[in-house]
Design a protein around this motif. Structure first.
Motif, PDB file in Angstrom:
ATOM      1  N   PHE A 126       0.827  -1.202   0.000  1.00  0.00           N
ATOM      2  CA  PHE A 126       0.000   0.000   0.000  1.00  0.00           C
ATOM      3  C   PHE A 126       0.865   1.258   0.000  1.00  0.00           C
ATOM      4  O   PHE A 126       0.534   2.253  -0.651  1.00  0.00           O
ATOM      5  CB  PHE A 126      -0.932   0.014   1.215  1.00  0.00           C
ATOM      6  CG  PHE A 126      -2.060  -0.980   1.148  1.00  0.00           C
ATOM      7  CD1 PHE A 126      -2.553  -1.435  -0.065  1.00  0.00           C
ATOM      8  CD2 PHE A 126      -2.652  -1.463   2.305  1.00  0.00           C
ATOM      9  CE1 PHE A 126      -3.597  -2.350  -0.126  1.00  0.00           C
ATOM     10  CE2 PHE A 126      -3.695  -2.369   2.261  1.00  0.00           C
ATOM     11  CZ  PHE A 126      -4.175  -2.812   1.044  1.00  0.00           C
ATOM     12  N   ALA A 127       1.968   1.207   0.741  1.00  0.00           N
ATOM     13  CA  ALA A 127       2.873   2.360   0.783  1.00  0.00           C
ATOM     14  C   ALA A 127       3.493   2.610  -0.588  1.00  0.00           C
ATOM     15  O   ALA A 127       3.623   3.763  -1.032  1.00  0.00           O
ATOM     16  CB  ALA A 127       3.957   2.134   1.832  1.00  0.00           C
ATOM     17  N   LEU A 128       3.872   1.540  -1.296  1.00  0.00           N
ATOM     18  CA  LEU A 128       4.392   1.686  -2.649  1.00  0.00           C
ATOM     19  C   LEU A 128       3.338   2.287  -3.581  1.00  0.00           C
ATOM     20  O   LEU A 128       3.644   3.126  -4.436  1.00  0.00           O
ATOM     21  CB  LEU A 128       4.843   0.327  -3.189  1.00  0.00           C
ATOM     22  CG  LEU A 128       6.117  -0.275  -2.585  1.00  0.00           C
ATOM     23  CD1 LEU A 128       6.320  -1.691  -3.097  1.00  0.00           C
ATOM     24  CD2 LEU A 128       7.332   0.593  -2.927  1.00  0.00           C
ATOM     25  N   ALA A 129       2.098   1.859  -3.397  1.00  0.00           N
ATOM     26  CA  ALA A 129       1.010   2.402  -4.214  1.00  0.00           C
ATOM     27  C   ALA A 129       0.838   3.892  -3.954  1.00  0.00           C
ATOM     28  O   ALA A 129       0.633   4.677  -4.892  1.00  0.00           O
ATOM     29  CB  ALA A 129      -0.288   1.653  -3.920  1.00  0.00           C
ATOM     30  N   TYR A 130       0.924   4.289  -2.711  1.00  0.00           N
ATOM     31  CA  TYR A 130       0.824   5.716  -2.368  1.00  0.00           C
ATOM     32  C   TYR A 130       1.902   6.517  -3.083  1.00  0.00           C
ATOM     33  O   TYR A 130       1.627   7.567  -3.683  1.00  0.00           O
ATOM     34  CB  TYR A 130       0.951   5.892  -0.853  1.00  0.00           C
ATOM     35  CG  TYR A 130       1.041   7.339  -0.404  1.00  0.00           C
ATOM     36  CD1 TYR A 130      -0.116   8.039  -0.077  1.00  0.00           C
ATOM     37  CD2 TYR A 130       2.267   8.001  -0.322  1.00  0.00           C
ATOM     38  CE1 TYR A 130      -0.046   9.374   0.323  1.00  0.00           C
ATOM     39  CE2 TYR A 130       2.341   9.328   0.073  1.00  0.00           C
ATOM     40  CZ  TYR A 130       1.187  10.008   0.393  1.00  0.00           C
ATOM     41  OH  TYR A 130       1.267  11.326   0.780  1.00  0.00           O
ATOM     42  N   ASP A 131       3.126   6.026  -3.036  1.00  0.00           N
ATOM     43  CA  ASP A 131       4.239   6.744  -3.664  1.00  0.00           C
ATOM     44  C   ASP A 131       4.015   6.938  -5.158  1.00  0.00           C
ATOM     45  O   ASP A 131       4.433   7.946  -5.734  1.00  0.00           O
ATOM     46  CB  ASP A 131       5.551   5.991  -3.425  1.00  0.00           C
ATOM     47  CG  ASP A 131       5.987   6.025  -1.977  1.00  0.00           C
ATOM     48  OD1 ASP A 131       5.559   6.934  -1.241  1.00  0.00           O
ATOM     49  OD2 ASP A 131       6.758   5.121  -1.569  1.00  0.00           O
ATOM     50  N   ARG A 132       3.357   5.985  -5.780  1.00  0.00           N
ATOM     51  CA  ARG A 132       3.105   6.055  -7.218  1.00  0.00           C
ATOM     52  C   ARG A 132       1.889   6.933  -7.546  1.00  0.00           C
ATOM     53  O   ARG A 132       1.908   7.716  -8.499  1.00  0.00           O
ATOM     54  CB  ARG A 132       2.893   4.643  -7.762  1.00  0.00           C
ATOM     55  CG  ARG A 132       2.501   4.561  -9.227  1.00  0.00           C
ATOM     56  CD  ARG A 132       3.623   5.053 -10.147  1.00  0.00           C
ATOM     57  NE  ARG A 132       3.330   4.730 -11.519  1.00  0.00           N
ATOM     58  CZ  ARG A 132       3.643   3.582 -12.124  1.00  0.00           C
ATOM     59  NH1 ARG A 132       4.281   2.634 -11.447  1.00  0.00           N
ATOM     60  NH2 ARG A 132       3.335   3.370 -13.367  1.00  0.00           N
ATOM     61  N   ILE A 133       0.848   6.815  -6.762  1.00  0.00           N
ATOM     62  CA  ILE A 133      -0.437   7.424  -7.101  1.00  0.00           C
ATOM     63  C   ILE A 133      -0.485   8.910  -6.766  1.00  0.00           C
ATOM     64  O   ILE A 133      -1.017   9.708  -7.536  1.00  0.00           O
ATOM     65  CB  ILE A 133      -1.575   6.676  -6.372  1.00  0.00           C
ATOM     66  CG1 ILE A 133      -1.725   5.270  -6.961  1.00  0.00           C
ATOM     67  CG2 ILE A 133      -2.892   7.436  -6.450  1.00  0.00           C
ATOM     68  CD1 ILE A 133      -2.482   4.318  -6.077  1.00  0.00           C
ATOM     69  N   VAL A 134       0.061   9.280  -5.636  1.00  0.00           N
ATOM     70  CA  VAL A 134      -0.029  10.664  -5.182  1.00  0.00           C
ATOM     71  C   VAL A 134       1.054  11.487  -5.876  1.00  0.00           C
ATOM     72  O   VAL A 134       2.250  11.241  -5.696  1.00  0.00           O
ATOM     73  CB  VAL A 134       0.108  10.752  -3.646  1.00  0.00           C
ATOM     74  CG1 VAL A 134       0.004  12.207  -3.194  1.00  0.00           C
ATOM     75  CG2 VAL A 134      -0.964   9.904  -2.968  1.00  0.00           C
ATOM     76  N   LYS A 135       0.638  12.450  -6.664  1.00  0.00           N
ATOM     77  CA  LYS A 135       1.573  13.222  -7.484  1.00  0.00           C
ATOM     78  C   LYS A 135       2.078  14.474  -6.768  1.00  0.00           C
ATOM     79  O   LYS A 135       3.221  14.879  -6.956  1.00  0.00           O
ATOM     80  CB  LYS A 135       0.904  13.632  -8.804  1.00  0.00           C
ATOM     81  CG  LYS A 135       0.214  12.498  -9.549  1.00  0.00           C
ATOM     82  CD  LYS A 135       1.164  11.374  -9.918  1.00  0.00           C
ATOM     83  CE  LYS A 135       0.415  10.286 -10.696  1.00  0.00           C
ATOM     84  NZ  LYS A 135       1.276   9.114 -10.980  1.00  0.00           N
ATOM     85  N   THR A 136       1.205  15.124  -6.011  1.00  0.00           N
ATOM     86  CA  THR A 136       1.578  16.342  -5.289  1.00  0.00           C
ATOM     87  C   THR A 136       1.038  16.271  -3.872  1.00  0.00           C
ATOM     88  O   THR A 136       0.210  15.394  -3.553  1.00  0.00           O
ATOM     89  CB  THR A 136       1.001  17.589  -5.986  1.00  0.00           C
ATOM     90  OG1 THR A 136      -0.430  17.471  -6.043  1.00  0.00           O
ATOM     91  CG2 THR A 136       1.552  17.740  -7.390  1.00  0.00           C
ATOM     92  N   ASP A 137       1.465  17.180  -3.021  1.00  0.00           N
ATOM     93  CA  ASP A 137       0.973  17.258  -1.638  1.00  0.00           C
ATOM     94  C   ASP A 137       1.083  15.917  -0.933  1.00  0.00           C
ATOM     95  O   ASP A 137       0.109  15.411  -0.357  1.00  0.00           O
ATOM     96  CB  ASP A 137      -0.485  17.746  -1.610  1.00  0.00           C
ATOM     97  CG  ASP A 137      -0.630  19.133  -2.208  1.00  0.00           C
ATOM     98  OD1 ASP A 137       0.267  19.963  -2.011  1.00  0.00           O
ATOM     99  OD2 ASP A 137      -1.649  19.366  -2.892  1.00  0.00           O
ATOM    100  N   LYS A 138       2.240  15.332  -0.988  1.00  0.00           N
ATOM    101  CA  LYS A 138       2.464  14.049  -0.318  1.00  0.00           C
ATOM    102  C   LYS A 138       2.603  14.291   1.194  1.00  0.00           C
ATOM    103  O   LYS A 138       3.688  14.604   1.685  1.00  0.00           O
ATOM    104  CB  LYS A 138       3.721  13.371  -0.865  1.00  0.00           C
ATOM    105  CG  LYS A 138       3.575  12.870  -2.303  1.00  0.00           C
ATOM    106  CD  LYS A 138       4.871  12.201  -2.758  1.00  0.00           C
ATOM    107  CE  LYS A 138       4.786  11.693  -4.179  1.00  0.00           C
ATOM    108  NZ  LYS A 138       4.012  10.464  -4.308  1.00  0.00           N
ATOM    109  N   THR A 139       1.505  14.153   1.900  1.00  0.00           N
ATOM    110  CA  THR A 139       1.502  14.439   3.337  1.00  0.00           C
ATOM    111  C   THR A 139       1.865  13.231   4.183  1.00  0.00           C
ATOM    112  O   THR A 139       2.325  13.374   5.311  1.00  0.00           O
ATOM    113  CB  THR A 139       0.118  14.947   3.761  1.00  0.00           C
ATOM    114  OG1 THR A 139      -0.870  13.960   3.398  1.00  0.00           O
ATOM    115  CG2 THR A 139      -0.213  16.263   3.070  1.00  0.00           C
ATOM    116  N   ALA A 140       1.629  12.038   3.672  1.00  0.00           N
ATOM    117  CA  ALA A 140       1.947  10.820   4.429  1.00  0.00           C
ATOM    118  C   ALA A 140       3.437  10.523   4.334  1.00  0.00           C
ATOM    119  O   ALA A 140       4.038  10.649   3.258  1.00  0.00           O
ATOM    120  CB  ALA A 140       1.139   9.641   3.903  1.00  0.00           C
ATOM    121  N   GLU A 141       4.031  10.137   5.435  1.00  0.00           N
ATOM    122  CA  GLU A 141       5.471   9.884   5.468  1.00  0.00           C
ATOM    123  C   GLU A 141       5.816   8.445   5.827  1.00  0.00           C
ATOM    124  O   GLU A 141       6.684   7.839   5.197  1.00  0.00           O
ATOM    125  CB  GLU A 141       6.137  10.842   6.465  1.00  0.00           C
ATOM    126  CG  GLU A 141       6.013  12.306   6.066  1.00  0.00           C
ATOM    127  CD  GLU A 141       6.689  13.234   7.051  1.00  0.00           C
ATOM    128  OE1 GLU A 141       7.194  12.733   8.092  1.00  0.00           O
ATOM    129  OE2 GLU A 141       6.719  14.455   6.797  1.00  0.00           O
TER     130      GLU A 141
END
Length: 384
Positions: free
Chosen positions: A299-314
């Motif tokens: 899921f974390a890898l998916a987040y890195d790919r899907i979210v293009k801007t405003d990456k608030t999750a770390e």
């Protein structure tokens, strides 16, 4: 993740703004084409242009257009019987998952040696006898890419998957003109079906570098386009993305496999006739929440790919939570029914659902977290 894996795909896939025009070349050498479709496609006028292109080549056609939605194995066999009688030497499917699934079964049952019910017990009995062209009219099922065919088995009150590599299409045409006017309700349900394919295959025990490539790209394209594709009739870029993503997610199925979302949704369609995409939408978030401890890194890898801007999750935990929350937002935004009560299903049905759902071990064994009968019971209770 699998250490040995294989990728099987259609022989040729045509996409782009004028993809349908490739019918002319595909029909070279064909004498008679059987066109599988349904009354909804005919009524919407979606068959007219593809059929005219076939006829312009001089190929004789027979239209098999009375397939019901989500047919039983016996209804599918009735259509196949008429196909056998037609003498056609090529199959064209214009429609959604049920139409394409029936056409694929016809391609491996062109003789009277076996019938659909034989393949329920032994799918390998089917042998490719007729080449096929798939033209999807929804951006969701991915059937145009897979070796799978889903049929309802009335006595089991369950949908069953028949899987045979010979059913992979020879040709596929992805033309967004075919989905431009798709009603929002259908676009939403089929789109979430593709979304389920992508995230399930990405988090499956059978995932591998081949499936991950297609599943992650599909997941990115779907989660960033599905709402516009459903909400805005003129959002053709979003619709094109969804059509491509649906195909990619289908390819991911061939290399990997779906998991508990699809397994637990099958009884909802088989007995209660909830549309396949709606059933998957109901199960999607509950199953992904259940799977989260075992799928957090994916899921974390998916987040890195899907979210293009405003990456608030770390952290992986934050990224994983974002993905699940976004899935929930999409299903709610698309206004897909979320409760079994909407279909008259209550506590009296619970034990049947648990027994039937747990019977779909073909898919449950792919789930990263083991699903026990108690787990299945609790997952169904979440949507009651």
């Amino acid at each position: 993740m699998l250490t040995d894996y294989v990728l099987q795909m259609p022989r040729a896939v045509y996409g782009g703004e004028h993809a349908l025009e490739n019918i002319t070349g595909i029909m070279q050498g064909v004498k008679k084409a059987a066109v599988f479709t349904d009354q909804g496609i005919i009524g919407a006028g979606l068959l007219e242009y593809p059929l005219s292109l076939i006829k312009e080549t001089g190929v004789e056609t027979v239209v098999l257009g009375d397939l019901p939605a989500e047919p039983t194995c016996d209804q599918t066999q009735e259509v196949i019987n008429r196909f056998r009688e037609s003498g056609a030497d090529f199959i064209v499917a214009v429609g959604g998952g049920s139409v394409m699934d029936t056409a694929k079964l016809a391609s491996v049952l062109s003789t009277e040696n076996f019938c659909v019910r034989d393949l329920l017990d032994n799918p390998s009995l089917g042998e490719k006898g007729i080449k096929t062209l798939m033209i999807p009219t929804t951006a969701g099922t991915g059937s145009e890419a897979t070796p799978n065919s889903i049929v309802a088995v009335p006595e089991k009150e369950l949908k069953v998957g028949i899987v045979n590599a010979a059913m992979i299409a020879d040709y596929v045409i992805l033309d967004s003109r075919m989905i431009k006017m798709l009603p929002r309700k259908i676009a939403a349900a089929t789109g979430v079906d593709a979304l389920a394919h992508a995230i399930e295959c990405f988090t499956s025990k059978k995932s591998n570098p081949f499936s991950d490539t297609f599943a992650l790209e599909a997941l990115d394209m779907i989660m960033n386009n599905i709402e516009d594709a459903c909400d805005k009739p003129e959002a053709m870029d979003a619709k094109k993305a969804m059509l491509t993503a649906s195909f990619y997610a289908g390819v991911a199925i061939t290399a990997s496999g779906t998991t508990a979302v699809h397994a637990l949704s099958y009884p909802l369609g088989g007995k209660y006739h909830i549309p396949h995409g709606v059933a998957n939408a109901m199960m999607l978030v509950p199953v992904m929440k259940f799977n989260e401890p075992a799928c957090r890194e994916k899921f974390a890898l998916a987040y890195d790919r899907i979210v293009k801007t405003d990456k608030t999750a770390e952290t992986p935990e934050e990224k994983s939570a974002w993905i699940i929350n976004r899935l929930d937002e999409i299903v709610k935004h698309l206004e897909i029914p979320s409760s079994l009560k909407d279909y008259g299903i209550g506590s009296n049905d619970l034990e049947f659902l648990v027994t039937a759902g747990m019977g779909v071990q073909r898919l449950l064994v792919n789930n990263m977290r083991e699903v026990t009968p108690d787990d299945a019971r609790n997952l169904y209770l979440e949507i009651m």
